[in-house]
Design a protein around this motif. Sequence first.
Motif, mmCIF file in Angstrom:
data_model
loop_
_atom_site.group_PDB
_atom_site.id
_atom_site.type_symbol
_atom_site.label_atom_id
_atom_site.label_comp_id
_atom_site.label_asym_id
_atom_site.label_seq_id
_atom_site.Cartn_x
_atom_site.Cartn_y
_atom_site.Cartn_z
ATOM 1 N N UNK A 71 0.892 -1.159 0.000
ATOM 2 C CA UNK A 71 0.000 0.000 0.000
ATOM 3 C C UNK A 71 0.925 1.203 0.000
ATOM 4 N N UNK A 72 1.012 1.898 -1.126
ATOM 5 C CA UNK A 72 1.964 3.003 -1.259
ATOM 6 C C UNK A 72 1.494 4.250 -0.499
ATOM 7 N N UNK A 73 0.285 4.722 -0.790
ATOM 8 C CA UNK A 73 -0.235 5.940 -0.163
ATOM 9 C C UNK A 73 -1.718 6.056 -0.469
ATOM 10 N N UNK A 74 -2.361 7.077 0.105
ATOM 11 C CA UNK A 74 -3.776 7.302 -0.118
ATOM 12 C C UNK A 74 -4.117 8.752 0.191
ATOM 13 N N UNK A 75 -5.281 9.169 -0.279
ATOM 14 C CA UNK A 75 -5.772 10.521 -0.006
ATOM 15 C C UNK A 75 -7.286 10.496 -0.047
ATOM 16 N N UNK A 76 -7.907 11.419 0.700
ATOM 17 C CA UNK A 76 -9.362 11.563 0.617
ATOM 18 C C UNK A 76 -9.738 13.019 0.832
ATOM 19 N N UNK A 77 -10.898 13.386 0.291
ATOM 20 C CA UNK A 77 -11.410 14.752 0.308
ATOM 21 C C UNK A 77 -12.406 14.879 1.459
ATOM 22 N N UNK A 78 -12.209 15.833 2.365
ATOM 23 C CA UNK A 78 -13.059 15.949 3.554
ATOM 24 C C UNK A 78 -14.305 16.802 3.346
ATOM 25 N N UNK A 79 -14.567 17.244 2.124
ATOM 26 C CA UNK A 79 -15.782 18.027 1.866
ATOM 27 C C UNK A 79 -16.958 17.145 1.488
ATOM 28 N N UNK A 80 -16.685 15.891 1.152
ATOM 29 C CA UNK A 80 -17.740 15.013 0.671
ATOM 30 C C UNK A 80 -17.878 15.043 -0.840
ATOM 31 N N UNK A 81 -17.132 15.917 -1.503
ATOM 32 C CA UNK A 81 -17.167 15.953 -2.968
ATOM 33 C C UNK A 81 -16.180 14.922 -3.509
ATOM 34 N N UNK A 82 -16.175 14.744 -4.824
ATOM 35 C CA UNK A 82 -15.296 13.780 -5.445
ATOM 36 C C UNK A 82 -13.840 14.203 -5.376
ATOM 37 N N UNK A 83 -12.968 13.258 -5.693
ATOM 38 C CA UNK A 83 -11.526 13.509 -5.696
ATOM 39 C C UNK A 83 -10.937 12.899 -6.961
ATOM 40 N N UNK A 84 -9.942 13.549 -7.504
ATOM 41 C CA UNK A 84 -9.239 13.039 -8.678
ATOM 42 C C UNK A 84 -8.204 12.010 -8.235
#
Length: 197
Positions: free
Chosen positions: A158-171
Motif C-alpha cells: 500500500x503506497x499511499x492514499x488521499x481523501x477529500x473531507x468536503x464530501x465531494x469527489x476527488x481526482x
Amino acid sequence: MKSICSLALAACFAAAAPSQAAVVYSGLQNITVTTTFDGVYLDVDAGTTSGTETTGWDINPFFGGEGVANSPDFQPARTTIALDAPILNIAPGSTVDGTLNFLTGFGGSDSHTGNGVGQFASGTEGYIGFKLTPNDDSGTFYGWMRVVFSNDGSTGVIRDWAYETSGSGITVGAVPEPSAFALLGLGAAGLLRRKRK
C-alpha cells in the motif's frame, strides 16, 4: 511601504486561517501486504496498521493483495453492485465520487488481479477508489489508494492514499498543493526581508 506590510500581514493571516475542507494525504507509506492470510489491517483515517484485526480497521489486503477484505466504513469501488463483484482498478486522473459502484457492509474481493479490463495487474501499481466513513463519523468522504497487488506469492504494497473531507469527489492521484495564499504570504515576507537589508 505601509501598504505592502499590510498586504503581507493580510496574506499571512489568510494563509493561517483554517479551511472548511481539504484533501488529507497520507504521504508515502509503503506498507507491506504480507503473503499470509492475516495480511495487514489498515485504519485509513488514523493511519495505523496491525497484523491482526483491530478496532477501526478499514481495509485488509492479504496473500500479497490477492484477497482484500473491507469494513462497512471503507467501501472500495467495484465493477458492479453485485455482492461478489471485484474491486475496480481506477485510472489516474479519474474521479472518485458517488457515481461509482459501492456496496454496504463488510465485503471482500478475490478476483481483482489479472489481465482483464479493470483488474489489477500482478506486481504493477494500481488505484483503489473508495468511500470512507471516518472513525468520528464526521461524514462520507471519497478517496483513492495507490497499491501494488500480487497473485504470484509475492508481497504487495500500500503506497499511499488521499481523501477529500468536503464530501465531494476527488481526482485519482491528487494530493494537496500549497495554498495560493500561503505562497503569497511567503512572497510578501520575502519582500519585507529584502527591504530591511
